[in-house]
Each structure stands twice: as structure tokens, then as C-alpha cells.
Design an enzyme around this catalytic site. Structure first.
Site, PDB file in Angstrom:
ATOM      1  N   PRO A 146       2.348  48.028  43.097  1.00 13.81           N
ATOM      2  CA  PRO A 146       1.614  46.871  43.621  1.00 13.81           C
ATOM      3  C   PRO A 146       0.091  46.969  43.510  1.00 13.81           C
ATOM      4  CG  PRO A 146       3.314  47.598  45.175  1.00 13.81           C
ATOM      5  CD  PRO A 146       3.180  48.668  44.134  1.00 13.81           C
ATOM      6  N   GLU A 147      -0.533  45.823  43.805  1.00 15.52           N
ATOM      7  CA  GLU A 147      -1.982  45.761  43.959  1.00 15.52           C
ATOM      8  C   GLU A 147      -2.428  46.751  45.033  1.00 15.52           C
ATOM      9  OE1 GLU A 147      -5.484  42.481  44.984  1.00 15.52           O
ATOM     10  OE2 GLU A 147      -3.422  42.058  45.585  1.00 15.52           O
ATOM     11  N   ALA A 148      -3.514  47.478  44.728  1.00 14.09           N
ATOM     12  CA  ALA A 148      -4.143  48.380  45.705  1.00 14.09           C
ATOM     13  C   ALA A 148      -3.191  49.458  46.220  1.00 14.09           C
ATOM     14  CB  ALA A 148      -4.710  47.580  46.883  1.00 14.09           C
TER      15      ALA A 148
END
Length: 357
Positions: free
Chosen positions: A43-45
Site C-alpha cells: 500500500p501507499e506509505a
């Protein structure tokens, strides 16, 4: 030669510190490799963390001291990939930047960890990263090839809402697509992070480069996210992989929860603040896997191999990249369907022609 590939998205959450999250990334990648996965998106971040619910003590015209302490802890938990604040592009990828005396690499070793893991497992790894360079944080995504190492990195060009307080803006030149081959399957890979996917011209810049694998890590867990992913698949005649974290409030870092508002503290600490929604979509907009909700890969070191998406938070699908070309029979939004005699797109510092193999 058949152009088939087994791909996965991991609905994993950031753990308490970077070493723990890297260890979880390794366990999930090993599990995926055991199930035949050749490419995986996190995922993002994911590395560094998405500071969901945190206000960093900020209001218009004012900043609180506790918010500066929160930012300090967030900055210290971010990843140093050894890049420059401006982004050194190919010089960073090709390791042409100078190193400190007595060191043979730049940064904190995360890049080297990811490259070694990809090489050992044979899995192409793409993951969201909160990257620090100089005194600024960037929301980034790295692309790690098993045989070639880091192919590239891009920084989110437009942080959304309160993200703008803590993340800098990346250069649009980092939207450059990358080419590689996995077991003879030719890939042109591009990516947009979270709400960048709502930017029509940004999407078009990726379509123009003829991407057949479009990666969309996100923090958006609304049920309206899937229709956007289906639109991108059908619009771009590309496979779309989207991965989000699944997080309960009590799984946030203590530096967020200890300074939360009384309303947040009194609410159900076991509630989901991100339900996930990770999915895989085909080039006609069809849903091939997911979305999955309120499940996350097991965080324990003795993770068992499972064939159930509902158990391990993985969405796995075999895709045929020739389906992208089949879809171009009637739609090519960067070519025959684009009316490029009437409409033009230019992006500062970015060649929109398909990259060569």
C-alpha cells in the site's frame, strides 16, 4: 510466447517501527512467492506509515508544540533511500551519487534490503514509502526488479488535503514508466498514488506511455474507490493493481493516539479507520480479484501459507498481458482514439512516448 503473469496486492498495515514493517514485508513476499506470485504491490506509505487521524497540532495560522513533536517522530520513522531533495532520477537509480566516507551505499539500507529480497525470492516488489530527503518528507513508490534491482522511484506530485502539511510535492518527471521482463513477459509499468488517480491529465500521461500494468497504492478505503479503478482499467486498457492498508484505531502509533482529541480517545478503539478494499482489475474494467475488506496479513513471524484471500489479506490473480492489446481493438486513448490532431498533452520534464524495450 504466452504473456501470463501471477500478480498480487497485499492489504498489509504498517507496524510499530520500520524494522518490524520490513520484516512483515519479507514474510508476506515469501508467502506470496510460495504461491507462485511474480509481482506484488504493497500500500501507499506502507514503509514509514500513513498518519491517519493525526492533525500535527495545526490550525490556520497556528501550530501546537505537541504537533511538532509528532512530526519529529513521524520524520524519524521515515525511510532514507539516499536520494536528494530535488530527486536525482537516473543518477540515484544507477548509484552515481557520492557516498559518505567509509560507506558503500547511501541512505539507511532500506533500498539494499528490498533489492536483496527481490533477488532472493524472484518477486518484483512495488511498495509505498514515506521518504525523507533533506528536511522534507515525500510520499513515494519504489519499483524493485528481481534481476536489475531498483528500476525507479516516483514521488506523489499532489498530496491531498492535510497531507500537504507534512509531505512535499514530487516532480512530474518521476511519472516516467519503466520496462522490464519477468519470465519472458514484457511489462511497461507506471503508477499513480491515491488521489493522483483522480487527476485526468496525470492518468493520460501514463496511458501515453503505453503502460500495461498500472499500480495504484492508496489510502482511500471508501467503496467509491473500486469504480475509479474499473474506469482506469477500461479507459487505459491496462491491468490495475490497487493496495490499501487495513487498520484499526488501536493499531495506530502511540504518538498519534496519545495526542488525539477526547472524542477520538473515547470512541471504540477497536474500530476500523481503514477497511482496505484492495483489488485487481482487468483492461476491460472487469474485477479480477477483491475488493477485500477488514482483513490483513498475519503479523506473526510464523505466518502460514494459505489459499484464502479472506485469511491472509492477499489478492492474487493470473493475468494475460496480451489482453491489453486485445482491448486496443476499439479503444486507445493515447493513440488512434485520442484525436491528437485536436488535443495535446505535455508534461514538464517527461517524455510521453512509450519507453523502449
Amino acid at each position: 510466447m504466452p504473456q501470463k503473469l501471477t500478480v498480487a496486492v497485499a492489504q498489509a498495515r504498517t507496524l510499530s517501527d520500520l524494522p518490524s514493517t520490513l520484516a512483515a514485508l519479507k514474510r508476506i513476499t515469501l508467502q506470496s512467492a510460495a504461491r507462485g506470485v511474480q509481482l506484488i504491490l504493497f500500500p501507499e506509505a506502507y514503509l514509514g506509515g500513513y498518519p491517519r487521524t493525526c492533525d500535527f497540532g495545526a490550525a490556520v495560522g497556528a501550530r501546537g508544540a505537541h504537533g511538532r513533536e509528532q512530526f519529529l517522530q513521524y520524520f524519524q520513522s521515515a525511510v532514507d533511500l539516499g536520494d536528494t531533495p530535488a530527486g536525482a532520477d537516473d543518477n540515484w537509480v544507477e548509484r552515481r551519487l557520492p557516498t559518505a566516507p567509509g560507506k558503500n551505499y547511501r541512505g539507511d539500507g532500506t533500498r539494499e534490503f528490498l533489492e536483496q529480497l527481490a533477488q532472493e525470492t524472484g518477486v518484483f516488489i512495488a511498495t509505498g514509502v514515506i521518504e525523507k530527503a533533506g528536511g522534507t518528507l515525500y510520499c513515494s513508490m519504489v519499483f524493485v526488479d528481481p534481476s536489475r534491482g531498483i528500476l525507479g522511484k516516483r514521488r506523489k506530485v499532489m498530496p491531498t488535503g492535510s497531507e500537504r502539511l507534512v509531505w512535499g510535492q514530487g516532480s512530474a518527471s518521476s511519472l516516467k514508466a519503466m520496462t522490464t521482463e519477468i519470465n519472458g513477459v514484457k511489462l511497461t509499468i507506471g503508477g499513480a498514488i491515491c488521489w493522483e488517480n483522480f487527476m485526468p491529465l496525470l492518468r493520460q500521461s501514463l496511458y501515453s506511455q503505453n503502460v500495461n500494468l498500472y499500480l495504484a497504492p492508496t489510502a482511500d478505503s471508501r467503496d467509491t474507490w473500486l469504480p475509479l479503478m474499473r474506469t482506469i482499467g477500461g479507459e487505459g486498457r491496462t491491468f490495475v493493481l490497487s493496495s490499501n492498508q487495513c487498520v484499526r484505531y488501536n493499531e495506530l502509533p502511540t504518538w498519534i493516539t496519545e495526542n488525539a482529541s477526547p472524542g477520538d480517545k473515547s470512541a471504540d478503539a477497536n474500530r476500523y479507520i481503514s477497511r482496505g478494499g484492495s483489488c485487481i482489475v482487468g483492461p476491460l474494467g472487469e474485477v479480477l480479484g477483491g475488493p477485500i475488506w477488514e482483513v490483513c496479513p498475519d503479523d506473526s513471524p510464523d505466518m502460514n501459507v494459505s489459499n484464502s484471500d479472506d485469511v491472509d489479506g492477499l489478492v492474487i490473480s493470473e493475468i494475460d498481458l496480451e489482453d491489453c492489446e486485445r482491448g486496443r481493438l476499439d479503444m486507445d486513448v493515447a493513440g488512434s482514439y485520442s484525436r491528437n490532431d485536436a488535443f495535446k498533452l505535455t508534461v514538464e520534464g517527461l517524455d510521453l512516448n512509450p519507453p523502449p524495450f
